[in-house]
Write an enzyme that holds these catalytic residues in place. Structure first.
Site, mmCIF file in Angstrom:
data_model
loop_
_atom_site.group_PDB
_atom_site.id
_atom_site.type_symbol
_atom_site.label_atom_id
_atom_site.label_comp_id
_atom_site.label_asym_id
_atom_site.label_seq_id
_atom_site.Cartn_x
_atom_site.Cartn_y
_atom_site.Cartn_z
ATOM 1 N N ASN A 194 -3.096 13.750 70.782
ATOM 2 C CA ASN A 194 -2.157 14.877 70.795
ATOM 3 C C ASN A 194 -1.611 15.175 72.185
ATOM 4 O OD1 ASN A 194 -2.338 15.197 68.057
ATOM 5 N ND2 ASN A 194 -3.851 16.825 68.141
ATOM 6 N N ASP A 230 -6.911 21.606 68.584
ATOM 7 C CA ASP A 230 -6.922 20.193 68.205
ATOM 8 C C ASP A 230 -6.717 19.287 69.413
ATOM 9 O OD1 ASP A 230 -7.169 18.127 66.369
ATOM 10 O OD2 ASP A 230 -5.071 18.209 65.725
ATOM 11 N N LYS A 271 -7.143 16.411 71.702
ATOM 12 C CA LYS A 271 -7.651 15.039 71.671
ATOM 13 C C LYS A 271 -6.578 14.155 72.284
ATOM 14 C CE LYS A 271 -6.137 14.581 66.859
ATOM 15 N NZ LYS A 271 -6.579 14.433 65.471
#
Length: 168
Positions: free
Chosen positions: A151, A146, A148
């Site tokens: 994050n 995840d 991105k």
């Protein structure tokens, strides 16, 4: 490794009997699909934390139970200066809680939006940190899925900290 690796911050550990009543809970730092992260001060130690609060009903409804267990397991196992530290987990009848290291600089997404674009040196600086994170995770048989800007958090010295291991 960078100088940041040599100076890995030692994060205080909270007692595993910790409950939400042990904190003065403040503003919301971010929201997600089944919960939010709030700023909190541990009453007795006066330490500041980011408390991830996950609604049990939503975790179950969205079939994310295994992801939450995986996130907890991974964060308890990893130790890297560019990965947010988990100190304690606890629950009550409505929520699951994760007491995470509070990273003062906020989301990398916000930094990128303000900057517009990064010069080559800044891009290399951040790309190098992300590369180190992924080398470390892959060497410990962990796949982070995840990545991105939302994050990635910025610490007080401008280094990145990867967070949100729900899909790792």
């Amino acid at each position: 490794m960078t100088d940041a690796n040599a100076e890995q911050v030692q994060v205080a550990k909270l007692d595993q009997s910790t409950t939400l009543q042990d904190f003065d809970v403040g503003v919301t730092l971010g929201t997600g699909s089944f919960g939010r992260v709030r700023l909190a001060t541990h009453k007795s130690s006066k330490t500041v934390w980011a408390i991830k609060m996950l609604k049990k009903v939503e975790v179950v409804r969205l079939q994310q139970v295994e992801h939450m267990i995986s996130e907890k397991t991974i964060l308890k196992r990893v130790a890297h200066p560019f990965i947010v530290n988990l100190s304690a987990t606890f629950q009550d009848s409505r929520y699951l809680y994760m007491a995470l290291e509070f990273i003062v600089g906020g989301e990398f997404f916000t930094h990128l939006r303000k900057a517009g674009r990064l010069d080559n040196n800044a891009a290399r600086f951040y790309a190098g940190q992300i590369t180190e994170i992924f080398e470390y995770l892959h060497s410990s048989d962990t796949i982070y899925r995840d990545l991105k800007p939302e994050n990635l958090l910025l610490d007080s010295k401008g280094y990145l900290k990867l967070t949100d291991f729900g899909f790792a």
